[in-house]
Write an enzyme that holds these catalytic residues in place. Structure first.
Site, PDB file in Angstrom:
ATOM      1  N   ASN A 118     -11.508  -7.771  -1.965  1.00 19.20           N
ATOM      2  CA  ASN A 118     -10.393  -7.734  -2.732  1.00 19.20           C
ATOM      3  C   ASN A 118      -9.226  -6.795  -1.999  1.00 19.20           C
ATOM      4  O   ASN A 118      -9.305  -5.945  -1.899  1.00 19.20           O
ATOM      5  CB  ASN A 118     -10.518  -7.239  -4.098  1.00 19.20           C
ATOM      6  CG  ASN A 118      -9.272  -7.455  -5.132  1.00 19.20           C
ATOM      7  OD1 ASN A 118      -8.254  -7.569  -4.418  1.00 19.20           O
ATOM      8  ND2 ASN A 118      -9.287  -7.003  -6.194  1.00 19.20           N
ATOM      9  N   ALA A 150      -2.680  -6.354  -2.534  1.00 17.68           N
ATOM     10  CA  ALA A 150      -1.606  -7.112  -2.388  1.00 17.68           C
ATOM     11  C   ALA A 150      -1.336  -7.717  -0.621  1.00 17.68           C
ATOM     12  O   ALA A 150      -0.682  -8.414  -0.497  1.00 17.68           O
ATOM     13  CB  ALA A 150      -0.282  -6.030  -2.442  1.00 17.68           C
ATOM     14  N   GLU A 186     -13.065 -14.113  -1.396  1.00 17.91           N
ATOM     15  CA  GLU A 186     -12.076 -13.378  -1.838  1.00 17.91           C
ATOM     16  C   GLU A 186     -12.151 -13.451  -3.269  1.00 17.91           C
ATOM     17  O   GLU A 186     -12.327 -14.167  -3.854  1.00 17.91           O
ATOM     18  CB  GLU A 186     -10.457 -13.917  -1.256  1.00 17.91           C
ATOM     19  CG  GLU A 186      -9.359 -13.615  -1.723  1.00 17.91           C
ATOM     20  CD  GLU A 186      -8.167 -14.495  -1.334  1.00 17.91           C
ATOM     21  OE1 GLU A 186      -8.098 -15.018  -0.323  1.00 17.91           O
ATOM     22  OE2 GLU A 186      -7.338 -14.625  -2.187  1.00 17.91           O
ATOM     23  N   TYR A 246      -5.794  -5.016 -15.441  1.00 20.28           N
ATOM     24  CA  TYR A 246      -6.976  -4.873 -14.782  1.00 20.28           C
ATOM     25  C   TYR A 246      -8.276  -4.136 -15.510  1.00 20.28           C
ATOM     26  O   TYR A 246      -9.331  -4.172 -14.761  1.00 20.28           O
ATOM     27  CB  TYR A 246      -6.733  -3.999 -13.451  1.00 20.28           C
ATOM     28  CG  TYR A 246      -5.572  -4.412 -12.604  1.00 20.28           C
ATOM     29  CD1 TYR A 246      -5.973  -5.572 -11.764  1.00 20.28           C
ATOM     30  CD2 TYR A 246      -4.208  -3.577 -12.443  1.00 20.28           C
ATOM     31  CE1 TYR A 246      -4.768  -6.174 -11.087  1.00 20.28           C
ATOM     32  CE2 TYR A 246      -3.242  -4.236 -11.834  1.00 20.28           C
ATOM     33  CZ  TYR A 246      -3.637  -5.487 -11.082  1.00 20.28           C
ATOM     34  OH  TYR A 246      -2.625  -5.903 -10.131  1.00 20.28           O
ATOM     35  N   PRO A 279      -5.593  -1.897  -1.134  1.00 24.79           N
ATOM     36  CA  PRO A 279      -4.378  -0.999  -1.767  1.00 24.79           C
ATOM     37  C   PRO A 279      -4.529  -1.059  -3.131  1.00 24.79           C
ATOM     38  O   PRO A 279      -4.574  -1.898  -3.912  1.00 24.79           O
ATOM     39  CB  PRO A 279      -3.178  -1.383  -0.893  1.00 24.79           C
ATOM     40  CG  PRO A 279      -3.378  -2.571  -0.545  1.00 24.79           C
ATOM     41  CD  PRO A 279      -5.161  -2.955  -0.155  1.00 24.79           C
ATOM     42  N   ASN A 280      -4.509   0.120  -3.672  1.00 29.00           N
ATOM     43  CA  ASN A 280      -4.312   0.768  -5.209  1.00 29.00           C
ATOM     44  C   ASN A 280      -5.321   0.318  -5.961  1.00 29.00           C
ATOM     45  O   ASN A 280      -5.482   0.541  -7.371  1.00 29.00           O
ATOM     46  CB  ASN A 280      -2.937   0.159  -5.751  1.00 29.00           C
ATOM     47  CG  ASN A 280      -1.780   0.385  -4.937  1.00 29.00           C
ATOM     48  OD1 ASN A 280      -1.480   1.545  -4.813  1.00 29.00           O
ATOM     49  ND2 ASN A 280      -0.952  -0.700  -4.484  1.00 29.00           N
ATOM     50  N   ARG A 296       0.530 -15.234 -12.937  1.00 30.68           N
ATOM     51  CA  ARG A 296       1.452 -13.933 -12.256  1.00 30.68           C
ATOM     52  C   ARG A 296       2.567 -14.607 -11.596  1.00 30.68           C
ATOM     53  O   ARG A 296       2.931 -15.762 -11.366  1.00 30.68           O
ATOM     54  CB  ARG A 296       0.806 -12.830 -11.706  1.00 30.68           C
ATOM     55  CG  ARG A 296      -0.694 -12.291 -12.647  1.00 30.68           C
ATOM     56  CD  ARG A 296      -1.294 -11.064 -12.198  1.00 30.68           C
ATOM     57  NE  ARG A 296      -0.311 -10.036 -12.160  1.00 30.68           N
ATOM     58  CZ  ARG A 296      -0.780  -8.774 -11.613  1.00 30.68           C
ATOM     59  NH1 ARG A 296      -1.965  -8.804 -10.892  1.00 30.68           N
ATOM     60  NH2 ARG A 296      -0.179  -7.834 -11.536  1.00 30.68           N
ATOM     61  N   HIS A 354     -10.328 -11.756  -6.864  1.00 29.68           N
ATOM     62  CA  HIS A 354      -9.060 -11.127  -7.631  1.00 29.68           C
ATOM     63  C   HIS A 354      -9.551 -10.957  -8.950  1.00 29.68           C
ATOM     64  O   HIS A 354     -10.153 -11.500  -9.639  1.00 29.68           O
ATOM     65  CB  HIS A 354      -7.763 -11.735  -7.545  1.00 29.68           C
ATOM     66  CG  HIS A 354      -7.184 -12.178  -6.125  1.00 29.68           C
ATOM     67  ND1 HIS A 354      -6.731 -10.916  -5.434  1.00 29.68           N
ATOM     68  CD2 HIS A 354      -7.402 -13.018  -5.142  1.00 29.68           C
ATOM     69  CE1 HIS A 354      -6.494 -11.271  -4.268  1.00 29.68           C
ATOM     70  NE2 HIS A 354      -6.881 -12.707  -4.243  1.00 29.68           N
TER      71      HIS A 354
HETATM   72  O1  CA2 Z   1      -5.791  -9.021  -9.376  1.00 33.50           O
HETATM   73  C1  CA2 Z   1      -6.236  -8.610  -8.229  1.00 33.50           C
HETATM   74  O2  CA2 Z   1      -7.569  -8.089  -8.127  1.00 33.50           O
HETATM   75  C2  CA2 Z   1      -5.192  -8.139  -7.202  1.00 33.50           C
HETATM   76  O3  CA2 Z   1      -5.874  -8.368  -5.751  1.00 33.50           O
HETATM   77  C3  CA2 Z   1      -4.881  -6.549  -7.522  1.00 33.50           C
HETATM   78  C4  CA2 Z   1      -3.700  -6.269  -6.573  1.00 33.50           C
HETATM   79  C5  CA2 Z   1      -2.502  -7.444  -6.762  1.00 33.50           C
HETATM   80  O4  CA2 Z   1      -1.544  -7.014  -5.914  1.00 33.50           O
HETATM   81  C6  CA2 Z   1      -2.826  -8.723  -6.449  1.00 33.50           C
HETATM   82  O5  CA2 Z   1      -1.822  -9.449  -6.391  1.00 33.50           O
HETATM   83  C7  CA2 Z   1      -4.067  -9.215  -7.326  1.00 33.50           C
HETATM   84  C8  CA2 Z   1      -3.209  -4.988  -6.965  1.00 33.50           C
HETATM   85  C9  CA2 Z   1      -4.114  -3.996  -7.243  1.00 33.50           C
HETATM   86  C10 CA2 Z   1      -3.328  -2.752  -8.004  1.00 33.50           C
HETATM   87  O6  CA2 Z   1      -4.477  -2.237  -8.876  1.00 33.50           O
HETATM   88  C11 CA2 Z   1      -3.885  -1.438  -9.609  1.00 33.50           C
HETATM   89  C12 CA2 Z   1      -5.001  -0.962 -10.778  1.00 33.50           C
HETATM   90  C13 CA2 Z   1      -4.588  -0.131 -11.616  1.00 33.50           C
HETATM   91  C14 CA2 Z   1      -3.377   0.220 -11.844  1.00 33.50           C
HETATM   92  C15 CA2 Z   1      -2.367  -0.109 -10.969  1.00 33.50           C
HETATM   93  C16 CA2 Z   1      -2.818  -0.832 -10.092  1.00 33.50           C
END
Ligand code: CA2
Length: 140
Positions: free
Chosen positions: A73, A76, A97, A23, A10-11, A106, A99
């Site tokens: 990945n 969340a 896995e 990111y 997601p996201n 964090r 990230h």
């Molecule tokens: O650091 C990572 O790759 C995460 O898996 C990213 C997830 C987060 O919930 C994990 O704790 C760590 C969130 C992805 C959200 O991605 C976005 C990218 C750009 C803008 C907003 C969100």
């Protein structure tokens, strides 16, 4: 030719569009194209992204008995999903896995992974390079 799936949760479709300080500024599709080119002689790389837990599980089941590995990945869902952990445990393909951010720098809710204990390894905090390192590892 070996087959590896990169599976984003997601996201992660928003990469490059929001929160570049966490990111980075590159979109995943663009990064994936460069990765595919770099590995074209060694592995057939495919990419799938979903915002839905069930769809991610379906994809793990679909490739998990024929692919040489999955780079996951789960976003969340990493921190919440017993169902994705069970799917990883049920398949034969190794899962790494990944990230993008260093989740340990964090919020504390990001320090827990339900998936890690069923994975070959975990990479966090190395940006998009983490996906490349995971692919290299799966190629052996
Ligand atoms: O650091 C990572 O790759 C995460 O898996 C990213 C997830 C987060 O919930 C994990 O704790 C760590 C969130 C992805 C959200 O991605 C976005 C990218 C750009 C803008 C907003 C969100």
């Amino acid at each position: 030719m070996k087959k590896i799936l990169i599976l984003n949760g997601p996201n992660l479709n928003l990469l490059g569009k929001r929160e570049p300080e966490i990111y980075g500024s590159q979109g995943f599709e663009e990064y994936f194209e460069s990765l595919k080119t770099a590995f074209s002689s060694e592995v057939q790389l495919s990419y799938f992204q979903s915002n839905s837990e069930g769809t991610i599980i379906d994809k793990i089941h679909e490739v998990g008995f024929s692919y040489d590995g999955i780079v996951l990945n789960a976003g969340a869902y990493t921190h919440t999903s017993v169902a994705i952990a069970d799917a990883i445990a049920a398949i034969e393909s190794p899962v790494i896995e990944v990230h993008i951010s260093n989740v340990y720098k964090r919020e504390s809710f990001r320090h827990k992974s339900y998936l890690a204990q069923n994975c070959k390894g975990v990479i966090a905090g190395l940006g998009l390079m983490g996906y490349e390192l995971a692919v290299r590892n799966l190629l052996g």
